[in-house]
Motif scaffolding. Structure first.
Motif, PDB file in Angstrom:
ATOM      1  N   LEU A 132       9.701   3.982   4.375  1.00 27.15           N
ATOM      2  CA  LEU A 132       8.913   4.094   5.533  1.00 27.15           C
ATOM      3  C   LEU A 132       9.949   4.320   6.522  1.00 27.15           C
ATOM      4  O   LEU A 132      10.732   3.721   6.840  1.00 27.15           O
ATOM      5  CB  LEU A 132       7.755   2.903   5.653  1.00 27.15           C
ATOM      6  CG  LEU A 132       7.209   2.839   7.080  1.00 27.15           C
ATOM      7  CD1 LEU A 132       6.132   3.908   7.114  1.00 27.15           C
ATOM      8  CD2 LEU A 132       6.630   1.690   7.347  1.00 27.15           C
ATOM      9  N   VAL A 167      10.270   2.340  -2.297  1.00 29.20           N
ATOM     10  CA  VAL A 167       9.148   2.910  -1.434  1.00 29.20           C
ATOM     11  C   VAL A 167       9.851   2.782  -0.281  1.00 29.20           C
ATOM     12  O   VAL A 167      10.363   1.714   0.497  1.00 29.20           O
ATOM     13  CB  VAL A 167       7.921   2.108  -1.501  1.00 29.20           C
ATOM     14  CG1 VAL A 167       7.138   2.404  -0.560  1.00 29.20           C
ATOM     15  CG2 VAL A 167       7.516   2.289  -3.084  1.00 29.20           C
ATOM     16  N   SER A 211       0.779  -1.151   0.231  1.00 30.15           N
ATOM     17  CA  SER A 211       0.043  -0.308   0.025  1.00 30.15           C
ATOM     18  C   SER A 211       0.807   1.299  -0.106  1.00 30.15           C
ATOM     19  O   SER A 211       1.675   1.478   1.058  1.00 30.15           O
ATOM     20  CB  SER A 211      -0.836   0.068   1.082  1.00 30.15           C
ATOM     21  OG  SER A 211      -1.777   1.084   1.322  1.00 30.15           O
ATOM     22  N   VAL A 212       0.840   1.914  -0.821  1.00 30.35           N
ATOM     23  CA  VAL A 212       1.356   3.185  -1.216  1.00 30.35           C
ATOM     24  C   VAL A 212       0.505   4.580  -1.492  1.00 30.35           C
ATOM     25  O   VAL A 212      -0.207   4.450  -2.263  1.00 30.35           O
ATOM     26  CB  VAL A 212       2.668   3.342  -2.393  1.00 30.35           C
ATOM     27  CG1 VAL A 212       3.205   4.559  -2.383  1.00 30.35           C
ATOM     28  CG2 VAL A 212       3.469   1.959  -1.756  1.00 30.35           C
ATOM     29  N   GLY A 213       0.607   5.585  -0.647  1.00 27.49           N
ATOM     30  CA  GLY A 213      -0.126   6.538  -0.759  1.00 27.49           C
ATOM     31  C   GLY A 213      -1.828   6.282  -0.904  1.00 27.49           C
ATOM     32  O   GLY A 213      -2.403   6.740  -1.642  1.00 27.49           O
ATOM     33  N   GLY A 214      -2.345   5.274  -0.446  1.00 29.03           N
ATOM     34  CA  GLY A 214      -3.714   4.943  -0.457  1.00 29.03           C
ATOM     35  C   GLY A 214      -3.905   3.796  -1.673  1.00 29.03           C
ATOM     36  O   GLY A 214      -5.101   3.141  -1.845  1.00 29.03           O
ATOM     37  N   GLY A 215      -2.977   3.676  -2.497  1.00 30.46           N
ATOM     38  CA  GLY A 215      -3.042   2.736  -3.521  1.00 30.46           C
ATOM     39  C   GLY A 215      -2.383   1.728  -3.426  1.00 30.46           C
ATOM     40  O   GLY A 215      -1.325   1.430  -2.463  1.00 30.46           O
TER      41      GLY A 215
END
Length: 88
Positions: free
Chosen positions: A68, A66, A23-27
């Motif tokens: 976090l 990506v 999940s990245v930026g809600g997608g």
């Protein structure tokens, strides 16, 4: 695979199941079998907190890693409850 780099525990995960997503930026972005996860766990010198970072790379679906970053505080006397992982 885990290894120590000084006081940092570095955990590298490969062989991700095809069909998994991140999940990245809600997608949701699919992951290929070439995806790699690198996690770093670093306690502060005084033990007050734990730094965490995650970098996900996948040459098939991601143009860049990506990442976090999180920080957990050490709360003396706090109780951690069990977390039961289940496979899909």
């Amino acid at each position: 695979v885990g290894q120590w780099e000084g006081s940092t525990l570095v955990v590298t995960t490969t062989h991700v199941a095809v069909g998994d997503f991140v999940s990245v930026g809600g997608g949701l972005i699919p992951l290929s079998s070439d995806a790699t996860f690198v996690e770093r766990f670093t306690p502060s010198a005084d033990g007050a907190y734990l730094e965490y970072s995650l970098a996900i790379t996948d040459p098939r679906y991601l143009n860049e890693a990506v990442t976090l970053e999180k920080r957990w505080l050490n709360v003396p006397g706090a109780q951690l409850l069990p977390y039961n992982c289940t496979q899909r």
